[in-house]
Design a protein around this motif. Structure first.
Motif, PDB file in Angstrom:
ATOM      1  N   GLY A   1      30.088  -9.772 -41.528  1.00  0.00           N
ATOM      2  CA  GLY A   1      29.722  -9.977 -42.883  1.00  0.00           C
ATOM      3  C   GLY A   1      28.163 -10.801 -42.917  1.00  0.00           C
ATOM      4  O   GLY A   1      28.039 -11.463 -42.121  1.00  0.00           O
ATOM      5  N   LYS A   2      27.602 -10.545 -44.024  1.00  0.00           N
ATOM      6  CA  LYS A   2      26.383 -11.370 -44.311  1.00  0.00           C
ATOM      7  C   LYS A   2      26.919 -12.876 -44.426  1.00  0.00           C
ATOM      8  O   LYS A   2      27.849 -13.187 -45.388  1.00  0.00           O
ATOM      9  CB  LYS A   2      25.656 -10.850 -45.544  1.00  0.00           C
ATOM     10  N   MET A   3      25.890 -13.664 -44.083  1.00  0.00           N
ATOM     11  CA  MET A   3      26.155 -15.028 -44.226  1.00  0.00           C
ATOM     12  C   MET A   3      25.678 -15.508 -45.629  1.00  0.00           C
ATOM     13  O   MET A   3      24.899 -15.110 -46.006  1.00  0.00           O
ATOM     14  CB  MET A   3      25.334 -15.766 -43.123  1.00  0.00           C
ATOM     15  N   SER A   4      26.861 -16.321 -46.140  1.00  0.00           N
ATOM     16  CA  SER A   4      26.394 -16.845 -47.248  1.00  0.00           C
ATOM     17  C   SER A   4      27.374 -18.135 -47.501  1.00  0.00           C
ATOM     18  O   SER A   4      28.459 -18.100 -46.983  1.00  0.00           O
ATOM     19  CB  SER A   4      26.828 -16.058 -48.647  1.00  0.00           C
ATOM     20  N   LYS A   5      26.991 -19.033 -48.418  1.00  0.00           N
ATOM     21  CA  LYS A   5      27.482 -20.380 -48.537  1.00  0.00           C
ATOM     22  C   LYS A   5      28.781 -20.202 -49.103  1.00  0.00           C
ATOM     23  O   LYS A   5      29.853 -20.804 -49.224  1.00  0.00           O
ATOM     24  CB  LYS A   5      26.569 -21.215 -49.401  1.00  0.00           C
ATOM     25  N   SER A   6      28.881 -18.879 -50.341  1.00  0.00           N
ATOM     26  CA  SER A   6      30.134 -18.698 -50.803  1.00  0.00           C
ATOM     27  C   SER A   6      30.880 -18.232 -50.036  1.00  0.00           C
ATOM     28  O   SER A   6      32.463 -18.530 -50.543  1.00  0.00           O
ATOM     29  CB  SER A   6      29.987 -17.827 -52.157  1.00  0.00           C
ATOM     30  N   LYS A   7      30.667 -17.777 -49.280  1.00  0.00           N
ATOM     31  CA  LYS A   7      31.741 -16.948 -48.058  1.00  0.00           C
ATOM     32  C   LYS A   7      32.135 -18.196 -47.188  1.00  0.00           C
ATOM     33  O   LYS A   7      33.220 -17.994 -46.282  1.00  0.00           O
ATOM     34  CB  LYS A   7      31.041 -15.992 -47.359  1.00  0.00           C
ATOM     35  N   GLY A   8      31.493 -19.228 -47.117  1.00  0.00           N
ATOM     36  CA  GLY A   8      31.845 -20.368 -46.105  1.00  0.00           C
ATOM     37  C   GLY A   8      31.524 -19.856 -44.658  1.00  0.00           C
ATOM     38  O   GLY A   8      32.169 -20.334 -43.803  1.00  0.00           O
ATOM     39  N   ASN A   9      30.705 -18.932 -44.191  1.00  0.00           N
ATOM     40  CA  ASN A   9      30.531 -18.517 -42.851  1.00  0.00           C
ATOM     41  C   ASN A   9      29.241 -18.691 -42.399  1.00  0.00           C
ATOM     42  O   ASN A   9      28.791 -17.985 -41.611  1.00  0.00           O
ATOM     43  CB  ASN A   9      30.791 -16.826 -42.877  1.00  0.00           C
ATOM     44  N   VAL A  10      28.538 -19.854 -43.304  1.00  0.00           N
ATOM     45  CA  VAL A  10      26.969 -20.081 -42.766  1.00  0.00           C
ATOM     46  C   VAL A  10      27.249 -20.756 -41.323  1.00  0.00           C
ATOM     47  O   VAL A  10      27.907 -21.728 -41.262  1.00  0.00           O
ATOM     48  CB  VAL A  10      26.485 -20.654 -43.760  1.00  0.00           C
ATOM     49  N   VAL A  11      26.360 -20.410 -40.211  1.00  0.00           N
ATOM     50  CA  VAL A  11      26.267 -21.099 -39.075  1.00  0.00           C
ATOM     51  C   VAL A  11      25.119 -22.049 -39.160  1.00  0.00           C
ATOM     52  O   VAL A  11      24.005 -22.083 -39.372  1.00  0.00           O
ATOM     53  CB  VAL A  11      25.871 -20.165 -37.920  1.00  0.00           C
ATOM     54  N   ASN A  12      25.598 -23.292 -38.814  1.00  0.00           N
ATOM     55  CA  ASN A  12      24.738 -24.422 -38.425  1.00  0.00           C
ATOM     56  C   ASN A  12      24.409 -24.680 -37.141  1.00  0.00           C
ATOM     57  O   ASN A  12      25.132 -25.045 -36.416  1.00  0.00           O
ATOM     58  CB  ASN A  12      25.545 -25.864 -38.902  1.00  0.00           C
ATOM     59  N   PRO A  13      23.267 -24.475 -36.725  1.00  0.00           N
ATOM     60  CA  PRO A  13      22.725 -24.634 -35.386  1.00  0.00           C
ATOM     61  C   PRO A  13      23.124 -25.867 -34.805  1.00  0.00           C
ATOM     62  O   PRO A  13      23.186 -26.010 -33.506  1.00  0.00           O
ATOM     63  CB  PRO A  13      21.486 -24.118 -35.274  1.00  0.00           C
ATOM     64  N   ASP A  14      22.999 -26.980 -35.375  1.00  0.00           N
ATOM     65  CA  ASP A  14      23.024 -28.286 -34.763  1.00  0.00           C
ATOM     66  C   ASP A  14      24.215 -28.736 -34.246  1.00  0.00           C
ATOM     67  O   ASP A  14      24.352 -29.372 -33.248  1.00  0.00           O
ATOM     68  CB  ASP A  14      22.949 -29.294 -36.202  1.00  0.00           C
ATOM     69  N   GLU A  15      25.352 -28.020 -35.068  1.00  0.00           N
ATOM     70  CA  GLU A  15      26.607 -28.501 -34.518  1.00  0.00           C
ATOM     71  C   GLU A  15      26.983 -27.766 -33.091  1.00  0.00           C
ATOM     72  O   GLU A  15      27.583 -28.149 -32.209  1.00  0.00           O
ATOM     73  CB  GLU A  15      27.803 -27.726 -35.328  1.00  0.00           C
ATOM     74  N   TYR A  16      26.613 -26.414 -32.842  1.00  0.00           N
ATOM     75  CA  TYR A  16      26.733 -25.631 -31.700  1.00  0.00           C
ATOM     76  C   TYR A  16      25.715 -26.208 -30.645  1.00  0.00           C
ATOM     77  O   TYR A  16      26.093 -26.248 -29.258  1.00  0.00           O
ATOM     78  CB  TYR A  16      26.368 -24.298 -31.798  1.00  0.00           C
ATOM     79  N   ILE A  17      24.573 -26.392 -31.017  1.00  0.00           N
ATOM     80  CA  ILE A  17      23.620 -27.108 -29.753  1.00  0.00           C
ATOM     81  C   ILE A  17      24.050 -28.522 -29.452  1.00  0.00           C
ATOM     82  O   ILE A  17      24.218 -28.893 -28.261  1.00  0.00           O
ATOM     83  CB  ILE A  17      22.271 -27.240 -30.487  1.00  0.00           C
ATOM     84  N   ALA A  18      24.778 -29.458 -30.362  1.00  0.00           N
ATOM     85  CA  ALA A  18      25.406 -30.638 -29.800  1.00  0.00           C
ATOM     86  C   ALA A  18      26.527 -30.396 -28.944  1.00  0.00           C
ATOM     87  O   ALA A  18      26.731 -31.151 -28.043  1.00  0.00           O
ATOM     88  CB  ALA A  18      25.820 -31.474 -31.301  1.00  0.00           C
ATOM     89  N   GLN A  19      27.699 -29.314 -29.153  1.00  0.00           N
ATOM     90  CA  GLN A  19      28.449 -29.103 -28.452  1.00  0.00           C
ATOM     91  C   GLN A  19      28.703 -28.297 -27.313  1.00  0.00           C
ATOM     92  O   GLN A  19      28.842 -28.599 -26.136  1.00  0.00           O
ATOM     93  CB  GLN A  19      29.756 -28.416 -29.481  1.00  0.00           C
ATOM     94  N   TYR A  20      27.594 -27.186 -27.328  1.00  0.00           N
ATOM     95  CA  TYR A  20      27.355 -26.492 -26.051  1.00  0.00           C
ATOM     96  C   TYR A  20      26.066 -26.594 -25.468  1.00  0.00           C
ATOM     97  O   TYR A  20      25.934 -26.230 -24.480  1.00  0.00           O
ATOM     98  CB  TYR A  20      27.652 -25.046 -26.534  1.00  0.00           C
TER      99      TYR A  20
END
Length: 804
Positions: free
Chosen positions: A579-598
């Protein structure tokens, strides 16, 4: 070997790259210039989103690849920081854009852009809100004004009641403001325009040869909207009043049974009868409350009012009634149309509603047929006097020539494209550098007085008056006329932020000069841009405006080319879990979190692998984890404790290595990044399975991986004992003879199940393979006593025996 510690490695190499100036180019001395550009971001408070990173990394893969190919790659970055988007957000949170934007830029720079691994040259950064930059935005405006390409006039414009400013036609998407999605209204206002229409045909013609994504070219072609037809003169019956209509189908003039004017057309006041005036005015008031999108809607019952007046059809002198209807818009064509209900569906529906004549004048077979809907196909002319029987295409030409001979028509080319409304009644933008004097008229601000600085305002909220908040500052508004020295006032509108972004790439190479908009020598050397990557949503906004401005600058004599980007590539769109990313769906990807972890390399590799870069892909967390596993395997296999320094001799290894070099080279050049990475995974599988411990193989593998995972590649390159940096090492070359596999593993199936495997020479024919298969004891036991009813043979891969 110790664990792959991405955070330490990425911080280490980012620091080393910065200190050594690895990504800086000597622009003057570069021998093989390659200008690698990505659409610069506007610094939102939320920071970079995954779509930004996806676009930037794809562009950077190309930049790093071209550097390894020996090019001097210039990859600058900056910030599109003026505009309604930044101002609206500042208003929303009760902040000030002059304070919020610098904070956002600092966050973008230090916490995100410097971590994603792109080879940005930060010494040429651009910030459109810097006076050093918008001084030249204002200067460009003045050059267009002096050349007659910028003008001020009253016109019906798009007004956003929420943003409280006018919008360019390109910024109204299906009737809605492209920034806030409010319904746009029509207003008559005095505004500044750029003459984009002066270049309409050239903008269209160049689409035939520029190397751009096809979907972008199609979008621009449709927006420019060239049509060929005729401008036809009609006369109001019993009057000297005449009016013109534009039609692409003059062959259907004999089928005109009524005329329709836009309700707001000024000529209506001249011919409306006294008996119809009250009804016409009531309808006009109702239409004025409608949005443009409502008026253009295909569905719904057609409405209108008869004006009491008639027009004379020039082809047959028939009197036809003149109506007004909201489905005709003043801003398109002449604001009046000839209605041919037999051959236009909207006219057909209108005629049915008001019981008006429907007369067939184009027939597929020369006969008249009952119509349940408008006939819009090809055919011959009927009910058309001396033109009966003529093919409709001939009729278009012949009818126009016939009318032209009587002074009642002329051939006409029209465009959908409109001039660019450039002024905005907002605060956060470059003030338009114009002074108004009651005595001298309109005058540009003298060059020595640039920039016209944007003053700080505590209360910068637009008030909807039609004027910019800057008008509320007396010391800004009042000034002296540069011509007579008398009292005058400044233009208080600011320019559209799309003007900032229409020229920023000219400034990148020349940021070290304050005395000129861009250096002629550097501009000649580095422009037009070699490769531009960005979103197709800007096809008729930024990309069209940039093309117009390039043509304007060439006409003025500031540059010698008329297309800004030699190659433009439109990247795809990322979804999440389908599905399309949107704040209302709570499915927005924050790249910072993934870069920090992986790690940034893992995130880069995943984004490039998850789908076709030109189409996009679906973001899934498990995919990120899988790519981390791939890089862990690279870490474990590429720098073994003991390594052979000799050239590899194993035919299988040579095949996999050179096949991969050739394939990855082609894949990157056509932006097929996912397949390039798949090939690297196959090569890694061979290295791991065959326990290849060879320095040459490792070096070549790392150079192929480097555009995608620059940090990891740089670290392992150093651990192999190579000189700094891998990006100075060149791109590996393949030997064609090694790219064809000498032996293959041929699989034999019986009823779809594997029953045998053979190592055979590539290219062995079916008959010889059948002899090998039938001689194999393991295969024979599965077919003994059974009838072979079918043999499915796939060369160099498998044979499947169907038995019963």
């Amino acid at each position: 070997m110790e664990k792959y510690a991405h955070q330490e490695i990425e911080a280490k190499w980012q620091k080393r790259w910065d200190e050594s100036g690895l990504h800086q180019v000597d622009l003057n001395r570069a021998e093989r210039p390659f200008y690698n550009l990505m659409m610069f971001p506007y610094p939102s408070a939320e920071g970079l989103h995954v779509g930004n990173v996806f676009a930037f990394v794809g562009s950077d893969v190309q930049g790093r690849y071209h550097r390894l190919q020996g090019y001097d790659v210039f990859e600058p970055i900056g910030f599109d920081a003026f505009g309604i988007h930044s101002e609206n957000f500042a208003l929303k949170i009760g902040s000030h854009p002059a304070e919020l934007v610098p904070q956002n830029i600092a966050h973008f720079t230090e916490n995100q852009l410097k971590k994603i691994g792109n080879m940005f040259d930060w010494t040429h950064e651009v910030d459109t809100t810097s006076p050093e930059y918008y001084r030249w935005t204002q200067w460009i405006f003045i050059q267009l004004f002096k050349a007659g390409l910028a003008y001020r006039t009253e016109a019906p414009v798009n007004w956003c009641p929420s943003c409280k400013t006018v919008l360019a036609a390109e910024q109204v998407i299906e009737g809605l403001c492209e920034r806030c999605s409010s319904e746009a209204e029509k207003k008559d206002m005095v505004q500044w325009f750029f003459k984009t229409t002066a270049f309409a045909q050239r903008l269209l013609d160049n689409l035939e040869w520029i190397d751009w994504s096809e979907k972008t070219k199609i979008a621009q072609k449709n927006w420019i909207g060239r049509s060929e037809g005729a401008q036809v003169v009609f006369q109001v019956a019993n009057s000297d009043e005449k009016f013109e209509i534009y039609t692409t189908r003059p062959d259907t003039l004999f089928g005109v049974t009524y005329m329709v004017f836009a309700p707001e057309h000024p000529l209506v006041d001249q011919f409306v009868t006294d008996e119809a005036r009250d009804a016409v005015e009531a309808y006009r008031a109702k239409a004025a409350r409608m949005t443009e999108i409502e008026r253009q809607a295909e569905r719904g019952e057609k409405t209108g009012v008869f004006t009491g007046a008639y027009a004379v059809n020039p082809v047959n002198n028939e009197r036809v009634p003149i109506w007004i209807s909201d489905y005709v818009l003043m801003g398109y064509g002449t604001g009046a149309i000839m209605a041919v209900p037999a051959h236009d569906q909207r006219d057909f529906e209108f005629a049915r509603t008001f019981d008006l004549e429907i007369r067939t004048v184009i027939s597929p077979d020369g006969r008249i047929h009952p119509l349940e809907e408008a006939y819009v196909g090809e055919g011959v002319m009927v009910n058309s006097g001396q033109f009966d029987g003529a093919p409709y295409r001939e009729g278009i030409k012949n009818v126009t020539e016939w009318l032209a001979g009587r002074g009642l028509a002329r051939f006409q080319v029209n465009y959908r494209l409109r001039d660019w409304c450039i002024s905005r009644q907002r605060y956060w933008g470059p003030p338009i550098p114009i002074i108004h004097c009651d005595k001298c008229g309109v005058a540009p601000v003298p060059d020595e007085d640039l920039p016209v600085l944007l003053p700080y305002m505590e209360d910068y909220q637009p008030d909807g008056s039609g004027y910019s908040p800057l008008r509320r500052i007396p010391e800004f508004f009042g000034t002296k006329c540069p011509t007579c020295g008398g009292p005058a006032h400044r233009e208080t509108d600011v320019s559209d932020n799309f003007l900032d972004s229409a020229w920023y790439f000219y400034r990148y190479p020349s940021t070290r000069f304050d005395d000129r908009v861009f250096d002629p020598g550097l501009t000649e050397k580095w422009l037009p841009v070699d490769m531009y990557v960005g979103g197709n949503e800007h096809a008729v906004l930024h990309l069209l405006y940039s093309r117009f401005l390039c043509m304007a600058l060439k006409q003025i004599g500031l540059i010698d080319f008329e297309e800004p980007f030699q190659k433009f590539v439109a990247h795809g769109i990322i979804t999440r879990d389908g599905g399309k990313m949107s704040k209302s769906k709570g499915n927005v990807v924050n790249p910072d979190e993934y870069i920090a972890q992986y790690g940034a390399d893992t995130f880069r590799v995943y984004l490039m692998f998850m789908g076709d870069y030109l189409v996009g892909g679906d973001f899934r967390d498990e995919g990120v984890k899988a790519m981390r596993g791939f890089l862990d395997r690279v870490w474990a296999n590429l720098v073994p404790d003991e390594i052979d320094d000799q050239e590899p001799t194993d035919p299988e290894t040579l095949y996999w290595l050179h096949r991969t070099i050739k394939a990855v080279t082609g894949d990157i050049e056509r932006f097929s990044f996912n397949t390039a990475l798949a090939r690297l995974m196959e090569l890694l599988n061979h290295i791991s399975k065959a326990q290849v411990k060879n320095r040459v193989v490792s070096r070549d593998f790392l150079r192929l991986l480097a555009p995608f995972a620059p940090y990891l590649a740089e670290e392992l390159w150093a651990r192999l004992g190579n000189e700094y940096s891998i990006f100075n090492a060149g791109w590996p070359e393949w030997i064609e003879a090694h790219t064809a596999k000498r032996t293959i593993e041929f699989v034999v199936q019986v009823l779809g199940k594997i029953r045998g495997k053979f190592q055979v020479e590539a290219g062995v024919g079916q008959e010889e393979l059948e002899r090998l298969v039938m001689a194999d004891e393991n295969v024979r036991k599965w077919i003994e006593g059974k009838e072979i009813v079918k043999k499915v043979f796939i060369p160099d891969k498998l044979m499947n025996l169907v038995v019963k």
